[in-house]
Scaffold this motif. Structure first.
Motif, PDB file in Angstrom:
ATOM      1  N   ARG A 217       0.820  -1.213   0.000  1.00 56.19           N
ATOM      2  CA  ARG A 217       0.000   0.000   0.000  1.00 56.19           C
ATOM      3  C   ARG A 217       0.851   1.260   0.000  1.00 56.19           C
ATOM      4  O   ARG A 217       0.557   2.230  -0.711  1.00 56.19           O
ATOM      5  CB  ARG A 217      -0.952  -0.010   1.201  1.00 56.19           C
ATOM      6  CG  ARG A 217      -2.116  -0.969   1.056  1.00 56.19           C
ATOM      7  CD  ARG A 217      -3.156  -0.723   2.140  1.00 56.19           C
ATOM      8  NE  ARG A 217      -2.614  -1.049   3.449  1.00 56.19           N
ATOM      9  CZ  ARG A 217      -2.667  -2.258   4.002  1.00 56.19           C
ATOM     10  NH1 ARG A 217      -3.219  -3.247   3.358  1.00 56.19           N
ATOM     11  NH2 ARG A 217      -2.161  -2.473   5.206  1.00 56.19           N
ATOM     12  N   LEU A 218       1.921   1.262   0.793  1.00 61.37           N
ATOM     13  CA  LEU A 218       2.800   2.427   0.820  1.00 61.37           C
ATOM     14  C   LEU A 218       3.463   2.648  -0.538  1.00 61.37           C
ATOM     15  O   LEU A 218       3.584   3.780  -1.012  1.00 61.37           O
ATOM     16  CB  LEU A 218       3.872   2.251   1.898  1.00 61.37           C
ATOM     17  CG  LEU A 218       3.428   2.408   3.354  1.00 61.37           C
ATOM     18  CD1 LEU A 218       4.566   2.033   4.294  1.00 61.37           C
ATOM     19  CD2 LEU A 218       2.959   3.825   3.634  1.00 61.37           C
ATOM     20  N   ARG A 219       3.894   1.564  -1.152  1.00 60.02           N
ATOM     21  CA  ARG A 219       4.540   1.664  -2.463  1.00 60.02           C
ATOM     22  C   ARG A 219       3.551   2.184  -3.506  1.00 60.02           C
ATOM     23  O   ARG A 219       3.873   3.101  -4.271  1.00 60.02           O
ATOM     24  CB  ARG A 219       5.082   0.294  -2.865  1.00 60.02           C
ATOM     25  CG  ARG A 219       5.752   0.253  -4.237  1.00 60.02           C
ATOM     26  CD  ARG A 219       6.283  -1.142  -4.515  1.00 60.02           C
ATOM     27  NE  ARG A 219       6.688  -1.311  -5.904  1.00 60.02           N
ATOM     28  CZ  ARG A 219       7.930  -1.584  -6.314  1.00 60.02           C
ATOM     29  NH1 ARG A 219       8.901  -1.713  -5.431  1.00 60.02           N
ATOM     30  NH2 ARG A 219       8.200  -1.740  -7.588  1.00 60.02           N
ATOM     31  N   ARG A 220       2.355   1.606  -3.547  1.00 63.81           N
ATOM     32  CA  ARG A 220       1.352   2.026  -4.524  1.00 63.81           C
ATOM     33  C   ARG A 220       0.969   3.490  -4.330  1.00 63.81           C
ATOM     34  O   ARG A 220       0.887   4.260  -5.293  1.00 63.81           O
ATOM     35  CB  ARG A 220       0.109   1.142  -4.382  1.00 63.81           C
ATOM     36  CG  ARG A 220      -1.051   1.526  -5.309  1.00 63.81           C
ATOM     37  CD  ARG A 220      -0.671   1.433  -6.761  1.00 63.81           C
ATOM     38  NE  ARG A 220      -1.811   1.718  -7.628  1.00 63.81           N
ATOM     39  CZ  ARG A 220      -1.714   1.911  -8.944  1.00 63.81           C
ATOM     40  NH1 ARG A 220      -0.527   1.852  -9.533  1.00 63.81           N
ATOM     41  NH2 ARG A 220      -2.776   2.154  -9.659  1.00 63.81           N
ATOM     42  N   ALA A 221       0.750   3.900  -3.079  1.00 59.74           N
ATOM     43  CA  ALA A 221       0.390   5.293  -2.804  1.00 59.74           C
ATOM     44  C   ALA A 221       1.500   6.234  -3.241  1.00 59.74           C
ATOM     45  O   ALA A 221       1.239   7.339  -3.736  1.00 59.74           O
ATOM     46  CB  ALA A 221       0.091   5.474  -1.319  1.00 59.74           C
ATOM     47  N   GLY A 222       2.749   5.802  -3.073  1.00 59.65           N
ATOM     48  CA  GLY A 222       3.876   6.627  -3.490  1.00 59.65           C
ATOM     49  C   GLY A 222       3.904   6.871  -4.985  1.00 59.65           C
ATOM     50  O   GLY A 222       4.131   8.001  -5.438  1.00 59.65           O
ATOM     51  N   PHE A 223       3.669   5.822  -5.755  1.00 60.32           N
ATOM     52  CA  PHE A 223       3.655   5.991  -7.212  1.00 60.32           C
ATOM     53  C   PHE A 223       2.503   6.893  -7.651  1.00 60.32           C
ATOM     54  O   PHE A 223       2.666   7.737  -8.537  1.00 60.32           O
ATOM     55  CB  PHE A 223       3.549   4.628  -7.910  1.00 60.32           C
ATOM     56  CG  PHE A 223       4.873   3.935  -8.069  1.00 60.32           C
ATOM     57  CD1 PHE A 223       5.798   4.383  -9.006  1.00 60.32           C
ATOM     58  CD2 PHE A 223       5.200   2.845  -7.285  1.00 60.32           C
ATOM     59  CE1 PHE A 223       7.028   3.747  -9.156  1.00 60.32           C
ATOM     60  CE2 PHE A 223       6.425   2.208  -7.425  1.00 60.32           C
ATOM     61  CZ  PHE A 223       7.337   2.658  -8.365  1.00 60.32           C
ATOM     62  N   LEU A 224       1.354   6.717  -7.027  1.00 63.94           N
ATOM     63  CA  LEU A 224       0.209   7.555  -7.387  1.00 63.94           C
ATOM     64  C   LEU A 224       0.483   9.017  -7.086  1.00 63.94           C
ATOM     65  O   LEU A 224       0.213   9.895  -7.914  1.00 63.94           O
ATOM     66  CB  LEU A 224      -1.041   7.079  -6.641  1.00 63.94           C
ATOM     67  CG  LEU A 224      -1.619   5.732  -7.071  1.00 63.94           C
ATOM     68  CD1 LEU A 224      -2.745   5.312  -6.143  1.00 63.94           C
ATOM     69  CD2 LEU A 224      -2.109   5.790  -8.521  1.00 63.94           C
ATOM     70  N   GLU A 225       1.022   9.297  -5.902  1.00 56.86           N
ATOM     71  CA  GLU A 225       1.301  10.683  -5.516  1.00 56.86           C
ATOM     72  C   GLU A 225       2.410  11.277  -6.366  1.00 56.86           C
ATOM     73  O   GLU A 225       2.384  12.467  -6.705  1.00 56.86           O
ATOM     74  CB  GLU A 225       1.687  10.750  -4.044  1.00 56.86           C
ATOM     75  CG  GLU A 225       1.899  12.180  -3.556  1.00 56.86           C
ATOM     76  CD  GLU A 225       2.309  12.245  -2.099  1.00 56.86           C
ATOM     77  OE1 GLU A 225       2.818  13.317  -1.679  1.00 56.86           O
ATOM     78  OE2 GLU A 225       2.149  11.252  -1.376  1.00 56.86           O
TER      79      GLU A 225
END
Length: 243
Positions: A217-225
């Motif tokens: 989740r942290l990785r995915r949120a980082g790419f989105l942001e």
């Protein structure tokens, strides 16, 4: 006429390289700062061993002068969901966990890994060690805090031949105050291929991510942001939903 023998020797650095997103970025930063990088990965008994396979790919792609794998049996002690198969890796959001330190914390992991890096640095004549710890988008681990890094650096200069003889050792944690999105943007600018990295706590043998754990989740949120395309491969083919 000057030849290559007149050039000063390159500055060497040992870079801890797990094979994940953060450590890959850390290696790219060390290289960009002009260091000749010696990548060190540690097999400590982690269940997500696909990360170690990824570390070799990352070291090769980012031009590490050498890549070594050290083995330490932290798994024999257990005490963490990352080393003990009888402890489940949480798949709920971290906010649902009221404990101050999650079960994915591995006791003394960073201390052990930094100590091994310190030993290799002394042998190499390197005075710099890079580690990709982060105190912003992280899971509450006590060994990812700035005060811990400073304390280890103090210890390193007290407990080594190099430090006693005046060759000061420095522990670099260039990601410690960056968000995951900032890390991804910086790594992308430095040419990191994040498709080669594995971050998931429950990655399968081929490196595909579960899409459910906090690391995913942290990785995915980082790419989105960051506004950067996410190259992560997921077991079910779908990334986690980020609210």
């Amino acid at each position: 006429m000057n030849d290559h023998t007149d050039l000063p020797p390159p500055r060497r650095a040992v870079v801890l390289l797990s094979g994940g997103l953060d450590s890959a970025t850390c290696l790219a930063i060390a290289r960009d700062q002009g260091f000749e990088c010696y990548a060190l990965s540690v097999a400590y008994g982690q269940r997500h061993a696909a990360e170690l396979t990824a570390s070799k790919r990352v070291a090769d792609s980012l031009g590490a002068a050498e890549h070594r794998l050290a083995r330490v049996g932290l798994g024999q002690f257990g005490g963490s969901a990352l080393t003990d198969p009888t402890i489940d890796v949480p798949i709920e959001a971290r906010g649902a966990d009221t404990s101050p330190i999650p079960v994915t914390y591995v006791p003394a992991r960073n201390t052990v890994m930094l100590s091994i890096a310190l030993a290799w640095a002394e042998v190499l004549g390197a005075r710099d060690i890079f580690v990709g710890v982060n105190a912003v988008d992280y899971s509450g681990y006590p060994d990812c805090r700035p005060e811990y890094i400073q304390a280890f650096e103090t210890m390193a200069n007290l407990a080594t031949k190099a430090g006693v003889e005046g060759e000061r050792l420095t522990i670099h944690a260039p990601l410690i105050s960056l968000s995951k999105a900032e890390i991804i943007r910086q790594g992308t600018a430095l040419g990191v291929d994040y498709a080669q990295t594995v971050t998931c706590y429950l990655a399968d043998d081929t490196g595909r991510a579960c899409g459910r754990c906090e690391a995913c989740r942290l990785r995915r949120a980082g790419f989105l942001e960051a506004g950067v395309d996410d190259p992560t491969r997921y077991v079910n083919g779908k990334p986690p939903e980020i609210s």
